[in-house]
Scaffold this motif. Structure first.
Motif, short mmCIF file in Angstrom:
data_model
loop_
_atom_site.label_atom_id
_atom_site.label_comp_id
_atom_site.label_asym_id
_atom_site.label_seq_id
_atom_site.Cartn_x
_atom_site.Cartn_y
_atom_site.Cartn_z
N GLU A 333 0.82 -1.22 0.00
CA GLU A 333 0.00 0.00 0.00
C GLU A 333 0.85 1.27 0.00
OE1 GLU A 333 -3.31 0.06 -0.34
OE2 GLU A 333 -3.37 2.25 -0.29
N TYR A 334 1.94 1.27 0.79
CA TYR A 334 2.72 2.51 0.91
C TYR A 334 3.48 2.89 -0.36
CZ TYR A 334 5.96 -1.15 2.55
OH TYR A 334 6.68 -2.31 2.67
N ARG A 336 1.74 2.46 -3.42
CA ARG A 336 0.70 2.69 -4.43
C ARG A 336 0.68 4.16 -4.85
NH1 ARG A 336 -3.04 -1.18 -5.57
NH2 ARG A 336 -3.05 -2.96 -4.14
N SER B 249 5.11 1.21 7.34
CA SER B 249 3.83 1.91 7.40
C SER B 249 3.77 2.86 8.58
CB SER B 249 2.68 0.91 7.48
OG SER B 249 2.27 0.53 6.19
N ASP B 419 -11.55 8.36 4.46
CA ASP B 419 -10.49 7.91 3.54
C ASP B 419 -10.40 8.76 2.28
OD1 ASP B 419 -9.89 5.95 5.31
OD2 ASP B 419 -10.51 4.28 4.03
N THR B 440 -0.45 5.37 3.78
CA THR B 440 -0.47 3.92 3.89
C THR B 440 -1.87 3.53 4.31
OG1 THR B 440 0.66 1.99 4.81
CG2 THR B 440 0.21 3.81 6.34
N LYS B 441 -2.09 2.24 4.53
CA LYS B 441 -3.36 1.80 5.11
C LYS B 441 -3.05 1.02 6.38
CE LYS B 441 -6.78 1.76 1.44
NZ LYS B 441 -7.55 0.95 0.47
N VAL B 446 -7.15 4.66 5.44
CA VAL B 446 -6.08 5.49 4.87
C VAL B 446 -5.45 6.31 6.00
CG1 VAL B 446 -5.57 7.48 3.41
CG2 VAL B 446 -7.06 5.65 2.56
#
Lengths: 477, 477
Positions: A333-334, A336, B249, B419, B440-441, B446
């Motif tokens: 994700e980080y 994307r 993250s 988000d 990040t998630k 988010v």
């Protein structure tokens, strides 16, 4: 008083940076004064350095002084025109400046978005090189493949072998681990990095077949075919073949087309390792050596060896980039971002082992633009000519013999007085500090290697070294 | 007229090199004028570069002009004090000069003999760092282990996993390929490079267990124990556990001692990935975060992230160098030499994947000597303090919330509006070009990441960015 910053200011950088530039220029002007092979004894350099780090900062003046006094005695001078050892790892002033700008910009080009120019300049320059070297269209980014800069040919070989492993297992071994009995093929003369790759990627060195070579030290394709049939009969799956364009020991050239045809027939990934000699392909007259290159799935060569570009810089081309990306792609994700998701860009982290990447193409761009195709051809041809001269002197000598006809710039020769004498001769020449060359073994015999490719090597250097070798041979006879 | 050389002369190098030094100093003095995140569109940079390479050489003047006009618009400015994305990849002037000298010397330190200083300075500097960071004695070259510079933490993770694989198979999988059912353990928050490593080394991602984390995003050791027992009961062999000292993250810190004790008990290799946050260990007050580090078999951190040393520079320590060397050693005839055979020296090619290696320790030596321990501590503490300030502003705000308490210099936060709003806010801030940060998630939400570690980031930069974020949030509300 408490300081508010320990950083070097831009003004200090201007002053100190210019001194470093002069230091480097002075180094090249005086490089003859250093022994090519460092004469340091084990532990000597370390002992000259303090055991503890400095608590408070030191000045550049002190550091540069330590560089001269404590580090330089431990340097083996790869940029000396009298360096003939291993293969060259040469550089040039335009390359040094391109690399300096890369250090200054300090961009980390892991994905397109983290510096579009780092990705797109690399793509452009590697497309240029493909054209400059007569490579098949499929190696270009405008077709199905493309090029990517790696650190070394070792990493390229590993990258190729892993992509081959994935293709052979329908991209399953990445998930389940290796479950098939996979077998890879190289020759007895292929570089040790291929064995290292087979170990690293979980195939195992026992599943790497080393095919015997012919009298020119090139892979025997009759034996390759035989071995493949034997392995298939034993229930194993052949998946990877590597051909060398210029082996490390003797610069032997494997029969590219024949091996490529076997690889096609047997569904094997075909990798060409042209680490040193690939650079010669800039000159059309050498391209017959890689006739059949369009059959390759991947190809690597090192501008950091013979193309005047400083270490590290290895070019790796593939014919089908999708296979490479399917093998190495990971998208947490980080990382994307919109550009990646649009599918319009290359994210080079998916083309190799590492995630982070330096802006390496700058130095290669500077080299190609400074020299032009014409300048690169000129210096490559000059090195090959010097090797031909050296070969002629060997052939005219009573005491020395040529071991094998050199295709490019590496001359393999020996004194007729036997193995021990040759080792003694080599060590004695290297101990003078006037030149540095290394040995190998071929057919069980010690062979001396004169590898002529350093940026500044000219005829007088090679001539002086030949005189030195003969003089020392007479002395120790 | 035929030229007799296309090389740049030392005189030209002096002139052009000094211009490049000024160009870099100018760049840092004017870095505010560039948008931090490049605003280039896909393909734009490539399109500005000619499709064909130059046949004849070009001047540095033309090349530098193209650098300004064609390359700079495609640069994302990692060295801007307003770069808060990912993790920093920072540099400093002493590092740039050390790296410049490395390019100038152009030595290739694959083995001790090819430049004793390249090996011995590296050994010395990594012993210094072990002491500076309170590392266990066993990580030092004077004990059973030692340090080696790798390119990236990805490569270090791969190196550790392969050595672990070999230890678990009595150094047999290097020969036979992988035959056991090996299982490795990380957390759901561990960096993606560990998954990449499991794929590359033939273990497979399905044999990599991602252990669930606690409310602070640190690995839950109760679940780790449970999973190991489950895997053993199923006939699998646990062989490798990685703890993160600062996940990517959220900078979460896994419980090092607890994981280390489990690893000891279960005969697993214990690797610590401290890529970014390891640098904080230079300050004693942060060392409690790695309590239990003496249980680790290997440890890596990147001076190229937060220690003012330019990319690439990753420090990798092991407690038992013999295991590493037994895993990676290969000795072909053409690399044989007296020093290697004496056993008195380190040949670093046997400590990693690649064969060739750049003289990377020079830049790290320059950084440590320029700043001193005191200077490094000063700037690390300053970054952490800036992160604490930012955290306080978030906590005092009505619209934003802190996501997790930051141990070091990464602040995870979000706007309370959800988000989509957070993604819109981030993209809008980045589009201004005044700052660059990424997301990040975490727990499916988010989260915005403010990563404060660029060399030149000071309080005013962080304050201005916070003002900008709030201003844009109001505008798009």
């Amino acid at each position: 008083m408490k300081k508010s910053s320990y950083h070097m200011t831009t003004e200090q950088f201007r002053t100190e940076g210019k001194k470093v530039i002069d230091w480097i220029a002075d180094y090249y002007e005086n490089i003859d004064k250093y022994p090519v092979l460092s004469q340091a004894k084990p532990g000597e350099i370390k002992a000259a350095l303090p055991e503890n780090p400095p608590q408070t900062g030191e000045s550049m003046e002190v550091m540069m002084c330590d560089l001269d006094e404590k580090i330089m005695p431990g340097i083996t001078h790869w940029q000396s025109p009298n360096f003939y050892a291993f293969f060259p790892s040469n550089t040039s002033f335009p390359s040094i400046l391109g690399d300096l700008i890369s250090s200054g910009l300090g961009v980390q080009g892991m994905i397109w978005a983290t510096s579009p120019a780092a990705t797109e300049l690399e793509t452009r320059v590697l497309d240029w090189l493909a054209d400059m070297m007569g490579m098949p269209e499929k190696f270009k980014s405008t077709s199905t493949g493309g090029g990517v800069l790696q650190d070394t040919a070792s990493t390229s070989a590993l990258t190729a072998m892993i992509a081959a492993r994935e293709r052979a297992t329908n991209f399953q071994s990445n998930k389940t681990g290796i479950q098939q009995k996979l077998v890879a093929y190289i020759s007895t003369q292929t570089h040790s990095s291929l064995e290292k790759a087979a170990k690293i990627c979980g195939i195992g060195s026992e599943n790497l077949r080393m095919i015997v070579v012919d009298e020119k030290f090139a892979m025997r394709t009759d034996l390759l075919k035989e071995q493949i049939q034997k392995d298939k009969a034993a229930g194993l799956t052949p998946f990877f073949i590597c051909a060398a364009l210029g082996t490390t020991s003797s610069n032997a050239v494997d029969p590219v087309r024949k091996i490529g045809e076997i690889a096609r027939k047997e569904n094997c990934w075909f990798h060409i390792d042209a680490a040193m000699s690939g650079t010669a392909m800039v000159c059309p007259e050498f391209r017959h050596f890689q006739d059949g290159v369009e059959l390759a799935d991947s190809y690597c060569f090192n501008p950091h060896k013979w193309m005047f570009t400083n270490f590290d810089c290895d070019v790796f081309w593939v014919g089908n980039r999708e296979e490479l990306i399917n093998t190495f792609s990971i998208l947490p994700e980080y990382l994307r971002n919109q550009a990646t998701e649009s599918g319009q860009v290359f994210d080079y982290r998916d083309w190799h082992v590492q995630l982070g990447r330096r802006f390496r193409s700058l130095k290669l761009w500077f080299v190609i633009r400074h020299y032009g195709v014409e300048g690169l051809q000129f210096h490559i041809r000059n090195h090959v000519k010097l090797a031909q001269n050296f070969t002629q002197w060997i052939n005219e000598s009573d005491d020395f013999e040529l071991f094998v006809e050199p295709p490019f710039n590496l001359v393999c020769f020996r004194h007729k007085a036997g193995d021990d004498f040759n080792m003694k001769l080599m060590n004695a020449v290297n101990a003078t500090g006037k030149a540095y060359f290394t040995h190998t073994k071929l057919n069980g015999q010690v062979v001396l290697r004169m590898s002529i490719g350093q940026t500044n090597t000219e005829e007088n250097h090679v001539r002086d070294t030949w005189d030195l070798i003969r003089e020392i041979a007479r002395e120790i006879s």
